[in-house]
Design an enzyme around this catalytic site. Structure first.
Site, PDB file in Angstrom:
ATOM      1  N   ASP A 212     -29.432  -6.793  -7.547  1.00 49.68           N
ATOM      2  CA  ASP A 212     -29.627  -6.095  -8.819  1.00 49.68           C
ATOM      3  C   ASP A 212     -30.815  -6.746  -9.518  1.00 49.68           C
ATOM      4  OD1 ASP A 212     -28.794  -8.463  -9.837  1.00 49.68           O
ATOM      5  OD2 ASP A 212     -26.923  -7.720 -10.658  1.00 49.68           O
TER       6      ASP A 212
ATOM      7  N   GLY B  86     -30.842  -7.951 -12.724  1.00 49.83           N
ATOM      8  CA  GLY B  86     -30.496  -8.843 -13.821  1.00 49.83           C
ATOM      9  C   GLY B  86     -30.386  -8.116 -15.152  1.00 49.83           C
TER      10      GLY B  86
ATOM     11  N   CYS C 159      -2.458  -2.058   6.304  1.00 46.93           N
ATOM     12  CA  CYS C 159      -3.733  -2.772   6.444  1.00 46.93           C
ATOM     13  C   CYS C 159      -3.783  -3.544   7.768  1.00 46.93           C
ATOM     14  CB  CYS C 159      -3.920  -3.732   5.276  1.00 46.93           C
ATOM     15  SG  CYS C 159      -5.513  -4.576   5.315  1.00 46.93           S
TER      16      CYS C 159
ATOM     17  N   CYS D 183      -5.964  -6.277   8.179  1.00 47.83           N
ATOM     18  CA  CYS D 183      -6.733  -7.510   7.971  1.00 47.83           C
ATOM     19  C   CYS D 183      -5.929  -8.736   8.390  1.00 47.83           C
ATOM     20  CB  CYS D 183      -7.197  -7.634   6.520  1.00 47.83           C
ATOM     21  SG  CYS D 183      -5.951  -8.272   5.385  1.00 47.83           S
TER      22      CYS D 183
ATOM     23  N   CYS E  56      -2.875  -9.542   6.260  1.00 54.29           N
ATOM     24  CA  CYS E  56      -1.742  -8.635   6.474  1.00 54.29           C
ATOM     25  C   CYS E  56      -1.137  -8.790   7.867  1.00 54.29           C
ATOM     26  CB  CYS E  56      -2.175  -7.193   6.218  1.00 54.29           C
ATOM     27  SG  CYS E  56      -2.493  -6.897   4.456  1.00 54.29           S
TER      28      CYS E  56
ATOM     29  N   HIS F 144      -7.954  -9.469   1.835  1.00 54.08           N
ATOM     30  CA  HIS F 144      -7.275  -8.182   1.924  1.00 54.08           C
ATOM     31  C   HIS F 144      -7.916  -7.141   1.005  1.00 54.08           C
ATOM     32  CE1 HIS F 144      -4.568  -4.894   1.784  1.00 54.08           C
ATOM     33  NE2 HIS F 144      -4.539  -5.039   0.476  1.00 54.08           N
TER      34      HIS F 144
END
Lengths: 371, 371
Positions: free
Chosen positions: A92, A94, A303, A305, A308, A334
């Site tokens: 970005d 700023g 999920c 991941c 999980c 997660h």
């Protein structure tokens, strides 16, 4: 070096699936971009970010400019090498942080004078400096320096901020030299339809390779956010990527995709993760709650991941109550995986022609289960 | 179900290389055991612990007894399943923590009355309770409940603590029922040679499958520690594992191995990791120091861990200065890997007949480079 291709459009909503080609890899869109504010996604390692399917990271010019400084990162060979992330990075400008983080700031025609939140030192951020810092960081996608306003905002103030944002966009574009970095314009205009349209049309004249929608998710209602997105959807060029800044709440992601947005970023998954708030397909909850004391199930049964697959809610609750870092790690992990997968699922649904179904099913499960 | 085999002995020092067979796997010895105080090794995940070559973890009865409580862990199916670590686990008895962590404690003949450091609640820890809690946790190796004393310590006090420790060892042994868990005795006696010898000989009569040396690394000099180890080396049975409790400073590990110790544990690598102190083959340093600002080398040029393979000192210093969790993670990771590898290296040297060389080379590099 940069190319955006649309691979599928939902005939009912106009939601788009595509890919954005950058010097550090191809980004399938729509995409959720995890935020590595200070050159690290909080509590996560780069290889974990790869494992959860991250295709682009966001990092913050304001923070890196103040510490460790762009010179150090330039000496490291750029932000990719400094943080050991070889995939695409968006920085970005700023513009948001000089307002939200700095205690003292003053908007001048040439830029924003602000006091560092770290040590109070005074700085002047200008479109030229924001561009030069981002070139030093070497991100794949840089953003124009813009002026954000707080909501609610008087129309005069919003008009002035749009004019300044447009002037600064021209200056950013003129200052920009790196061909291996795309510079996106940012649409401001608070909640005023005419200002938003005007800002977008003026930016389009400048032919940016991508357009961001800034100044949302700052306190307005969901309906107000969606109204602005609906307004800009037909205005912004169909063949360029659109990026809705700072938005990461699951409902907003799905509705943003439905309104033609291609890119999102937010600290929500990691910030929530550190305080124990879990985002799941069936709503959100806080893992510290007593009802999870003897819950041997995973954070989210849908999920895939690491958190999980391998740990119970009862164990993760214990980690939180004990203040253990692994608790913050597993929940951030997660939450990030959940959002990446949510947006990836929307993409697949668009390509399969089932996005309206995906959207309805998401709302039924997520909002039905929200606690 | 338990067996200890010696596979090699250094003819010059008597240092031993062996293996300890447990229900959850074979532990090559000598071994450094990372500490998972509250059912997690701070800042690390179980799969990272496997990756760095951990062959056994230690966890703390005192902490788990207070939170989340042994009933919950029993319901989870034991500590292995609760924390998702399928390798061997050793639990201490809480004997050390009831003194060091509890603000108020009173030693009675039947046990130690103490106030929880969490909420001030009063508890009585007895040999029977410590044994029962460890059986509930289901560790592979449990420890007798013992009485630790602070140093310096008057001889009368040390004698009383040895007598109590021996009585409690008998009670622990009588209370112990699980055949899939080995119960080790603990030698106390402060810095008094005759008390240490007496305590060891009495314990040996009770035929424990392993013997720990407690009450060291609590403020005595290295020479005093080594004197006690030299004293006990010929006293303790050659065919049983010996565990030096709470010791993890690199120099002490190598010298402990040279004096016949097989097992070590310490929070040092993770505690140091969280405050930025790095242990390396060439000494230790703090990564926050300004001299690392533009240092693009790894934490330790001789290390093979993830932190050393992928990140620079300059980046990790930035993470520390910014208070980022990844900083604590990478330094804990490296420090653990360094200690595990240091002891593993000693084992290989014993088996290869080069341990005296290994020891000399360690001292030259580590102490030569210490800052």
């Amino acid at each position: 070096m940069f190319e955006f291709r649309i691979l599928g459009i939902c005939p009912e909503t106009g939601a788009r699936a595509g890919e954005l080609i950058t010097p550090h890899g191809v980004i399938p869109t729509p995409v959720f971009m995890p935020v590595g504010t200070r050159a690290t996604v909080k509590a996560m390692s780069p290889r974990e970010m790869l494992e959860i399917g991250t295709s682009i990271l966001l990092s913050n010019t304001y923070h890196l400019y103040l510490r460790p400084g762009v010179d150090l990162i330039r000496k490291a060979g750029g932000l990719h090498r400094f943080m050991n992330w070889d995939g695409p990075i968006l920085t970005d400008s700023g513009g948001f942080q000089v307002f939200s983080l700095s205690g003292i700031n003053r908007v001048l025609d040439e830029g924003v004078e602000f006091a560092s939140h770290l040590d109070g030192s005074r700085h002047l951020m200008t479109p030229e400096l924001a561009t030069s810092v981002q070139e030093g960081l070497g991100s794949d996608i840089a953003m124009c320096f813009d002026q954000c306003v707080e909501l609610p905002c008087a129309k005069d103030e919003a008009r002035q901020s749009v004019e300044r944002t447009l002037r600064w966009a021209r200056q950013s574009q003129e200052a920009h030299t790196r061909e291996d970095q795309a510079l996106f314009g940012i649409v401001q205009g608070a909640l005023f339809d005419d200002l938003r349209s005007f800002c977008a049309q003026e930016l389009i004249q400048m032919k940016f390779p991508g357009y961001a929608i800034g100044g949302l998710s700052v306190g307005e209602s969901h309906d107000e956010m969606y109204r602005i997105l609906d307004l800009l959807n037909p205005v912004l060029p169909q063949d360029k990527p659109r990026y809705l800044m700072g938005v990461g709440y699951p409902t907003n992601l799905v509705e943003g995709v439905a309104r033609g947005v291609d890119m999102f970023d937010c600290v929500l998954p990691t910030r929530n993760g550190r305080n124990g708030t879990i985002l799941t397909s069936q709503g959100r909850y806080n893992i510290k709650h007593g009802r999870f004391t003897e819950d041997w199930g995973p954070l989210d049964p849908h999920c895939d991941c690491y958190a999980c697959r391998e740990f119970s809610r009862a164990y993760i609750r214990h980690l939180y109550r004990s203040g253990e870092i692994l608790g913050a790690r597993l929940c951030s992990w997660h939450n990030l995986r959940y959002l990446i997968r949510l947006v990836k699922g929307a993409r697949e649904a668009i390509l399969n022609g089932t996005f309206p179904l995906y959207r309805a099913s998401f709302h039924r499960l997520f909002e039905g289960g929200e606690s």
